[in-house]
Each structure stands twice: as C-alpha cells, then as structure tokens.
Write an enzyme that holds these catalytic residues in place. Structure first.
Site, PDB file in Angstrom:
ATOM      1  N   HIS A  17       0.927  -1.568  -0.143  1.00 42.51           N
ATOM      2  CA  HIS A  17      -0.410  -0.018  -0.137  1.00 42.51           C
ATOM      3  C   HIS A  17       0.912   1.163   0.473  1.00 42.51           C
ATOM      4  O   HIS A  17       0.633   2.134  -0.908  1.00 42.51           O
ATOM      5  CB  HIS A  17      -0.208   0.476   1.269  1.00 42.51           C
ATOM      6  CG  HIS A  17      -2.093  -1.162   1.343  1.00 42.51           C
ATOM      7  ND1 HIS A  17      -2.072  -1.732   2.378  1.00 42.51           N
ATOM      8  CD2 HIS A  17      -2.953  -1.762   0.675  1.00 42.51           C
ATOM      9  CE1 HIS A  17      -3.529  -2.967   2.695  1.00 42.51           C
ATOM     10  NE2 HIS A  17      -3.651  -2.265   0.835  1.00 42.51           N
ATOM     11  N   LYS A  41     -18.890  -5.370   9.295  1.00 43.36           N
ATOM     12  CA  LYS A  41     -16.911  -5.871   9.172  1.00 43.36           C
ATOM     13  C   LYS A  41     -16.584  -6.082  10.037  1.00 43.36           C
ATOM     14  O   LYS A  41     -15.878  -4.999  10.028  1.00 43.36           O
ATOM     15  CB  LYS A  41     -16.844  -6.438   7.809  1.00 43.36           C
ATOM     16  CG  LYS A  41     -15.494  -7.884   7.622  1.00 43.36           C
ATOM     17  CD  LYS A  41     -14.943  -7.797   7.039  1.00 43.36           C
ATOM     18  CE  LYS A  41     -13.572  -7.986   6.394  1.00 43.36           C
ATOM     19  NZ  LYS A  41     -12.857  -7.486   4.833  1.00 43.36           N
ATOM     20  N   ARG A  90      -2.469  -5.876  -8.510  1.00 40.71           N
ATOM     21  CA  ARG A  90      -1.061  -6.685  -7.494  1.00 40.71           C
ATOM     22  C   ARG A  90      -0.720  -7.724  -9.263  1.00 40.71           C
ATOM     23  O   ARG A  90       0.466  -8.134 -10.040  1.00 40.71           O
ATOM     24  CB  ARG A  90      -1.178  -7.579  -6.225  1.00 40.71           C
ATOM     25  CG  ARG A  90      -0.954  -6.675  -4.669  1.00 40.71           C
ATOM     26  CD  ARG A  90      -1.857  -6.823  -4.291  1.00 40.71           C
ATOM     27  NE  ARG A  90      -3.499  -7.580  -4.671  1.00 40.71           N
ATOM     28  CZ  ARG A  90      -3.944  -7.879  -3.195  1.00 40.71           C
ATOM     29  NH1 ARG A  90      -3.428  -8.052  -2.197  1.00 40.71           N
ATOM     30  NH2 ARG A  90      -5.263  -7.829  -3.557  1.00 40.71           N
ATOM     31  N   SER A 127      -3.409  -7.786   2.971  1.00 38.53           N
ATOM     32  CA  SER A 127      -3.536  -7.453   4.840  1.00 38.53           C
ATOM     33  C   SER A 127      -4.042  -8.164   5.766  1.00 38.53           C
ATOM     34  O   SER A 127      -3.263  -8.942   6.141  1.00 38.53           O
ATOM     35  CB  SER A 127      -4.291  -6.420   4.845  1.00 38.53           C
ATOM     36  OG  SER A 127      -4.346  -5.536   4.501  1.00 38.53           O
TER      37      SER A 127
END
Ligand code: PNS
Length: 171
Positions: A17, A41, A90, A127
């Site tokens: 990031h 969440k 990515r 993450s």
C-alpha cells in the site's frame, strides 16, 4: 492532476500500500488515503487504529492526508472534490473485480479510476496474509512498516493465536 483518493480497508497498511501511496503522491497535488468504515465487518484493528498507523507511515509525504468514509466511494469523492480513484493492481486476479468497480463508479458519478501496477517486490502481499502469518508467529518484517510490525506483535503477544486481550483474532 488535483486530488486522488486511495481507498481501502488497510487492516493493516502494508508496504505494498505504502508503495502505491508514494507513487500517487508523486503524481497528484493532493492524495487522500480513505479508510472504509464497514459496520458489518470488524477488523483486527479499529478504524481509528488503522488511521493512526496510516498517519505515522505517510507523515514523511507532504501531500498525503488520512480520512475515513462510509457509504459509496463516489459520494465521498464528489463531496470532497476528488478527481480520481487510484488503485494498485497486484496480479491479473485483481483485475476482474477492480474493472467492475471502476466501471460502476464511472457509471454512477463519472469518477475515473487510475490503476498503478504494484511493485513486484510486494505483489504477493495482502493485509489478510500478513495478519494470518503474524497471528501464528511468522516473520512479516520488511513487508509492513515498522509502526505496523510493532502493533501486530503487541496484538498477538499474549497468545500465539489471538489478541492480547483474549478476544478471538479477526482475520
Ligand atoms: O481494501 P479493500 O477492502 O479491498 O477496499 C475495497 C474498497 C473500500 C475500495 C471498496 O469496497 C469500496 O469502494 N467500498 C465503498 C462502497 C462502494 O462504493 N461500493 C461500490 C463499488 S462499485
């Protein structure tokens, strides 16, 4: 280019990031890193903790601000005069969903999305993986900023499989 937003959950921010923020910072006058507030969440870190880490790691850049948002990203962009969304890609596996969101965001509010290819040094990072590895005592040094490494170690220090306060780990 005026303002760009880098949106995400950032639970926690990784070096991947950070690489995208640095490159956005070189391209735009003003960069906002916006943390999604997702009431359905709960993460490992609270939104406030995530923002605190983001502030620490982006402090050396003069033109990066940290904010949070809930609801639609395009509404946040319009309310804050943000010209475009910037995302890191990515791998091809990211592309399908990112393309769908980019097209929907343009359809909703004519907000453009710019994609930047992730630094290959970090293209395998997420993450979720970081949390899983740190949770079981694996070494994530060099993959997250030092400030994040310290907090991960602290959070998982009481037991090898959960936060120090005894509540179950959230991955
Ligand atoms: O780090 P993440 O969780 O992959 O980030 C996803 C994020 C926050 C960029 C995305 O879920 C989002 O933009 N959420 C806000 C709600 C929204 O605008 N949804 C419609 C997308 S077309």
């Amino acid at each position: 280019m005026k303002s760009l937003v880098c949106p995400g959950s950032f639970d926690p921010v990784t070096n991947g990031h950070l690489d995208v923020f640095a490159r956005a910072s070189a391209l735009a006058d003003d960069v906002v890193v916006a943390v999604l507030i997702n009431h359905s969440k709960s993460g490992l870190f609270s939104v406030d903790e995530r923002m605190e880490m983001l502030r620490e790691v982006t402090a050396p850049f003069g033109n990066i601000r940290i904010d949070s948002f809930h609801g639609l990203l395009v509404d946040y962009c319009q309310a804050n005069n943000i010209t475009a969304i910037m995302k890191g890609l990515r791998a091809v596996s990211d592309f399908d969903y990112e393309l769908q969101m980019a097209q929907m965001n343009y359809r909703l509010a004519k907000v453009e999305t710019l994609f930047i290819t992730t630094n290959p040094l970090y293209s395998f990072l997420s993450s979720s993986l970081i949390k899983e590895i740190a949770r079981f005592g694996g070494d994530v040094a060099g993959l997250v900023p030092e400030a994040v490494l310290e907090r991960l170690t602290e959070r998982f220090s009481a037991t090898m499989d959960g936060p120090a306060d005894g509540t179950p780990a959230q991955l």
